[in-house]
Design a protein around this motif. Structure first.
Motif, mmCIF file in Angstrom:
data_model
loop_
_atom_site.group_PDB
_atom_site.id
_atom_site.type_symbol
_atom_site.label_atom_id
_atom_site.label_comp_id
_atom_site.label_asym_id
_atom_site.label_seq_id
_atom_site.Cartn_x
_atom_site.Cartn_y
_atom_site.Cartn_z
ATOM 1 N N ILE A 1 8.793 3.507 -4.847
ATOM 2 C CA ILE A 1 8.522 2.127 -5.252
ATOM 3 C C ILE A 1 7.019 1.898 -5.290
ATOM 4 C CG2 ILE A 1 8.849 -0.302 -4.630
ATOM 5 C CD1 ILE A 1 11.449 0.482 -3.310
ATOM 6 N N GLU A 2 6.572 1.244 -6.332
ATOM 7 C CA GLU A 2 5.141 0.979 -6.466
ATOM 8 C C GLU A 2 4.669 0.078 -5.324
ATOM 9 O OE1 GLU A 2 4.207 -0.636 -10.224
ATOM 10 O OE2 GLU A 2 4.919 1.105 -11.365
ATOM 11 N N HIS B 1 3.257 -2.884 -3.255
ATOM 12 C CA HIS B 1 3.339 -4.314 -3.524
ATOM 13 C C HIS B 1 1.944 -4.903 -3.687
ATOM 14 C CE1 HIS B 1 3.745 -8.629 -2.101
ATOM 15 N NE2 HIS B 1 4.466 -8.579 -3.197
ATOM 16 N N ARG B 2 1.789 -5.712 -4.741
ATOM 17 C CA ARG B 2 0.510 -6.368 -5.000
ATOM 18 C C ARG B 2 0.547 -7.767 -4.389
ATOM 19 N NH1 ARG B 2 -1.289 -9.909 -8.773
ATOM 20 N NH2 ARG B 2 0.722 -9.827 -9.867
ATOM 21 N N ILE B 3 -0.332 -7.995 -3.455
ATOM 22 C CA ILE B 3 -0.388 -9.287 -2.775
ATOM 23 C C ILE B 3 -0.963 -10.340 -3.718
ATOM 24 C CG2 ILE B 3 -1.260 -10.541 -0.779
ATOM 25 C CD1 ILE B 3 0.702 -8.374 -0.081
ATOM 26 N N ARG B 4 -0.258 -11.447 -3.852
ATOM 27 C CA ARG B 4 -0.727 -12.537 -4.717
ATOM 28 C C ARG B 4 -1.525 -13.548 -3.898
ATOM 29 N NH1 ARG B 4 5.295 -14.023 -6.508
ATOM 30 N NH2 ARG B 4 5.267 -14.212 -4.229
ATOM 31 N N ASP C 1 0.553 -15.704 -1.847
ATOM 32 C CA ASP C 1 1.075 -15.092 -0.620
ATOM 33 C C ASP C 1 0.085 -15.232 0.532
ATOM 34 O OD1 ASP C 1 3.387 -14.251 -1.943
ATOM 35 O OD2 ASP C 1 2.426 -12.408 -2.627
ATOM 36 N N PRO D 1 9.698 -14.390 -3.919
ATOM 37 C CA PRO D 1 9.378 -13.023 -3.486
ATOM 38 C C PRO D 1 9.424 -12.041 -4.651
ATOM 39 C CG PRO D 1 10.951 -14.049 -1.996
ATOM 40 C CD PRO D 1 10.827 -14.966 -3.156
ATOM 41 N N ASP D 2 8.427 -11.163 -4.738
ATOM 42 C CA ASP D 2 8.381 -10.181 -5.828
ATOM 43 C C ASP D 2 8.363 -8.747 -5.304
ATOM 44 O OD1 ASP D 2 5.863 -10.250 -4.738
ATOM 45 O OD2 ASP D 2 4.829 -10.024 -6.668
ATOM 46 N N ASN D 3 8.771 -8.553 -4.052
ATOM 47 C CA ASN D 3 8.829 -7.194 -3.506
ATOM 48 C C ASN D 3 9.979 -6.424 -4.141
ATOM 49 O OD1 ASN D 3 7.841 -9.211 -1.436
ATOM 50 N ND2 ASN D 3 7.136 -7.308 -0.498
ATOM 51 N N GLU D 4 9.694 -5.216 -4.595
ATOM 52 C CA GLU D 4 10.751 -4.351 -5.097
ATOM 53 C C GLU D 4 11.468 -3.704 -3.927
ATOM 54 O OE1 GLU D 4 9.973 -1.674 -8.274
ATOM 55 O OE2 GLU D 4 8.301 -2.863 -9.034
#
Length: 339
Positions: free
Chosen positions: A25-26, A28-31, A34, A109-112
């Motif tokens: 899994i790539e 996670h990019r913190i927004r 967040d 939430p956008d976590n894969e």
């Protein structure tokens, strides 16, 4: 085998046999939303504004419908009506769409995640856990917690369908006897569409089909299209021996000439195709088929009742005339005709 095939075949076989590594899994990019509650509140307000824009668009569409009513023959009125309703509905749809997308990209939430596949039917314990996960997702998305987003979305969804409801309500009769009465009256001559030339019985040969309108309709200036949509008729002549006429309606035809409403009883499309060998009338929209020789009863398709018959006769000059108006409502049967 050629030299080229020999040189590349071993390598190809080796590549096929190598297992493909799991890319994983790539990261996670913190927004910003967040990390900062300030940015999260800003995003919440932006989403509410987009939902508000949707409400404004719906109001514009409704305003355009009433501010620029369509007038028969007035192209400017039709253009303005279409312009403002189109702009308003587009703004309403884009407002909801952009608001939902912005909400998902900034606050949800956008976590894969990667999960094992389970059987289709889970145990009661697992289903209870799933319900807890849904509640957790609700908390993470902020749907229950972020009242501004929730309330503005409710408002947008409440206003969004109103223009469509108004438009659909204007497409057909709403109340009263709108389709129970047409221009046909006792003695009204049957004329050709669109010329308005009266039709003599002698002009109608076996197998011929005439598209018919009431005399005087072609000269109308107001509500011409509305009246034509109700009064349009198909006139056909068949061998009298082929007609299975109801004894109570035996005098509604003339020497094998019969007249039936041209408006399909499904959704109102024009029934315009006649098959001479089978005496079938076909609606091209949804393939409803009516048996002309047997009271125009439905033999195929979604239509729920036969085409209404127009009682006809011949006057002293040999012209075909109506004995009366249709004795039942014409057009689509989306209301209870027994009422």
């Amino acid at each position: 085998m050629s030299d080229i095939e020999k040189s590349y075949s071993p390598g190809l076989a080796t590549d096929i046999e190598k297992p493909i590594a799991n890319p994983g899994i790539e990261p996670h990019r913190i927004r910003m939303t967040d990390k900062s509650e300030k940015h999260a509140r800003t995003a919440e307000k932006q989403i509410a504004v987009m939902f508000g824009v949707s409400v404004v668009g719906a109001i514009i569409a409704i305003w355009g419908f009433f501010a620029f009513p369509i007038v028969d023959g007035d192209l400017a009125a039709t253009r303005n009506n279409s312009l403002w309703m189109g702009l308003g509905m587009a703004l309403s749809m884009f407002g909801i769409g952009f608001g939902a997308v912005h909400w998902a990209k900034t606050l949800m939430p956008d976590n894969e995640v990667s999960e094992m596949r389970h059987q289709a039917r889970s145990s009661d314990e697992t289903r209870a856990q799933a319900l807890e996960i849904v509640k957790l997702a609700d908390g993470e998305s902020g749907f229950s917690r972020r009242k501004l987003i929730r309330r503005s979305m409710y408002g947008a969804l409440a206003f969004f369908p109103i223009p469509a409801i108004i438009i659909f309500g204007d497409l057909g009769p709403v109340v009263g006897d709108t389709l129970k009465h047409t221009m046909w009256k006792p003695g009204t001559r049957l004329t050709k569409d669109p010329t308005g030339i009266p039709i003599k019985a002698s002009d109608v040969t076996i197998g011929s089909v005439f598209h018919v309108i009431p005399e005087g309709l072609s000269e109308m200036e107001e509500h011409k299209l509305e009246e034509k949509a109700k009064a349009a008729v198909l006139l056909v002549r068949v061998n009298p021996s082929d007609l299975n006429e109801d004894p109570a309606k035996a005098d509604w035809s003339y020497q094998g000439i019969v007249a039936y409403s041209k408006i399909c009883t499904h959704v109102g499309c024009p029934v315009a195709l006649y098959e001479q060998h089978t005496h079938h009338l076909l609606c091209p929209c949804h393939q409803s088929t009516f048996d002309l020789a047997n009271h125009c009863e439905v033999v195929f398709g979604p239509a729920s009742r036969p085409l209404p018959q127009l009682p006809i006769a011949v006057d002293a000059e040999g012209y075909l005339i109506a004995q009366s108006d249709f004795l039942e409502p014409v057009g689509p049967s989306f209301w209870d005709i027994r009422k």
